[in-house]
Design a protein around this motif. Structure first.
Motif, short mmCIF file in Angstrom:
data_model
loop_
_atom_site.label_atom_id
_atom_site.label_comp_id
_atom_site.label_asym_id
_atom_site.label_seq_id
_atom_site.Cartn_x
_atom_site.Cartn_y
_atom_site.Cartn_z
N GLY A 1 -2.21 -10.14 2.01
CA GLY A 1 -0.79 -9.99 1.72
C GLY A 1 0.09 -10.30 2.92
N ASP A 2 1.38 -9.99 2.77
CA ASP A 2 2.39 -10.27 3.80
C ASP A 2 2.38 -11.75 4.16
OD1 ASP A 2 3.64 -7.56 4.69
OD2 ASP A 2 1.49 -7.16 4.55
N ASN B 1 -1.06 -8.08 -1.90
CA ASN B 1 -0.57 -6.71 -1.79
C ASN B 1 0.91 -6.58 -1.45
OD1 ASN B 1 -0.31 -6.89 1.10
ND2 ASN B 1 -2.49 -6.47 1.32
N GLY B 2 1.68 -7.62 -1.69
CA GLY B 2 3.13 -7.52 -1.55
C GLY B 2 3.69 -8.34 -0.40
N ASP B 3 5.01 -8.43 -0.36
CA ASP B 3 5.73 -9.29 0.58
C ASP B 3 5.25 -10.73 0.44
OD1 ASP B 3 7.09 -7.05 1.30
OD2 ASP B 3 6.67 -7.20 3.44
N GLY C 1 6.21 -5.60 -2.97
CA GLY C 1 6.41 -5.06 -1.63
C GLY C 1 7.89 -4.89 -1.36
N HIS D 1 1.50 -2.03 -1.42
CA HIS D 1 2.06 -2.60 -0.19
C HIS D 1 2.03 -1.62 0.98
CE1 HIS D 1 4.01 -5.48 2.29
NE2 HIS D 1 5.00 -4.65 2.57
N HIS D 2 2.66 -0.47 0.82
CA HIS D 2 2.72 0.50 1.93
C HIS D 2 1.41 1.27 2.00
CE1 HIS D 2 6.92 -0.27 0.74
NE2 HIS D 2 7.21 -0.08 2.02
N HIS E 1 1.90 -4.38 4.67
CA HIS E 1 3.07 -3.86 5.38
C HIS E 1 2.90 -3.91 6.90
CE1 HIS E 1 6.98 -2.08 5.29
NE2 HIS E 1 6.61 -0.94 5.82
N GLY F 1 -2.62 -7.17 6.21
CA GLY F 1 -1.27 -7.75 6.24
C GLY F 1 -1.21 -9.01 7.07
#
Length: 328
Positions: A52-53, A88-90, A123, A199-200, A244, A262
């Protein structure tokens, strides 16, 4: 007078448009898996990629993300021929910039060419700007997710994925908490591994000098406590993959494995590693992805890292690996 009323009305609306305050009681939140990949569609061994990220955005932006490394990772992941990719987000740099999703689709065309299923997670960057409009942009980019902020997917008989939205409440009694509890208590008996993507992070190296604002928050700690309570009673082993923090970490709490992954391209964060972190390398930065390979008796997991992000050509190394055995 009318000017001031209009001003305060606009200000109130702006305050209301946060990811945490958007209503969730009308979202799709059904029991069971919303998406499924049949065993007949899977190769052997089955591989899943988690990371992610990424912060897809205009490649001219080299400050908030590394577009060269981002593309290297996309190409390398495609070469793994995974059954699925969980993000997982962003995913975008800014959820209110629709072009960021266009860049994502352009740079990841190879995934669709290879018919790889991709499961996205929300995210904080997905909610950049006006949260409701940014959420609408996410739904437009991924129509299969419309009216969802959390969901489950089953990959064959043995792997179950829960995509969690840590931008809204995970506290006891919340809409999402009720859904999570229902999912955990009714997993199919064939499931050997539960992959929770969010995400977090609920567990991470506690920072005391830098990026302290990325330490686990009460919202995610509530999920950690729930998993600590329920995981020992489950047949499935639980792996939580969060982002994150733009680095890699691995912790185990009450037999639940917590990964921070991330390293998809966003500006790297240095981490002060605590003694409980099972990954103690001081090598930096850690652009990477996590490869999970399902075997008959275990889940083999590797962190695959970009060896030198400053090089002209990509190279990769396995920098961490571990196995999780199937419970009897």
């Amino acid at each position: 007078m009318s000017f001031f009323l209009a001003f305060f009305s606009i200000a109130a609306c702006a305050l209301a448009q946060t990811a945490a305050s958007l209503p969730t009681n009308q979202l799709i939140s059904e029991p069971g898996a919303a998406f499924r990949i049949a065993d007949s569609e899977l190769s052997s061994p089955t591989t899943i990629i988690a990371y992610g990220d990424t912060r897809f955005t205009d490649p001219a932006n080299v400050r908030s993300t590394n577009p060269k490394v981002r593309r290297w990772l996309v190409q390398k992941i495609a070469g793994e021929k995974p059954a699925a990719i969980v993000i997982n987000g962003d995913l975008p740099l800014a959820g209110d910039v629709t072009n960021d999703y266009a860049v994502y689709k352009e740079e990841t065309q190879i995934w669709r060419d290879h018919h790889i299923r991709v499961f996205q997670t929300l995210g904080n960057h997905e909610f950049h700007g006006n949260a409701q409009q940014s959420l609408e942009n996410w739904w437009n980019a991924f129509p299969e997710m419309r009216n969802r902020r959390w969901y489950a997917a089953q990959i064959g008989a043995r792997v179950y994925v829960m995509a969690i939205d840590s931008d809204t409440s995970l506290l006891p009694g919340s809409d999402q908490d009720r859904w999570i509890r229902q999912q955990l208590s009714s997993l199919p008996s064939t499931v050997d591994f539960l992959l929770v993507i969010m995400h977090h992070p609920p567990v991470a190296d506690i920072q005391t000098h830098i990026t302290e604002d990325h330490n686990p928050r009460p919202n995610e700690i509530a999920l950690r406590d729930l998993l600590s309570e329920m995981a020992p009673k489950m047949h499935a082993r639980v792996i939580v993959g969060a982002g994150h923090i733009h680095n890699y970490e691995r912790n185990v709490v009450n037999d639940v494995t917590y990964l921070v992954s991330g390293g998809g391209g966003a500006t790297p964060y240095y981490v002060e590693r605590t003694k409980d972190d099972l990954y103690q390398s001081i090598v930096f930065p850690n652009y990477h992805y996590v490869k999970l390979t399902l075997l008959a008796d275990r889940l083999h997991t590797e962190m695959i890292r970009v060896t030198d992000p400053y090089a002209d050509e990509p190279s990769f190394q396995v920098k961490d690996k571990f196995d999780l055995a199937v419970k009897p």
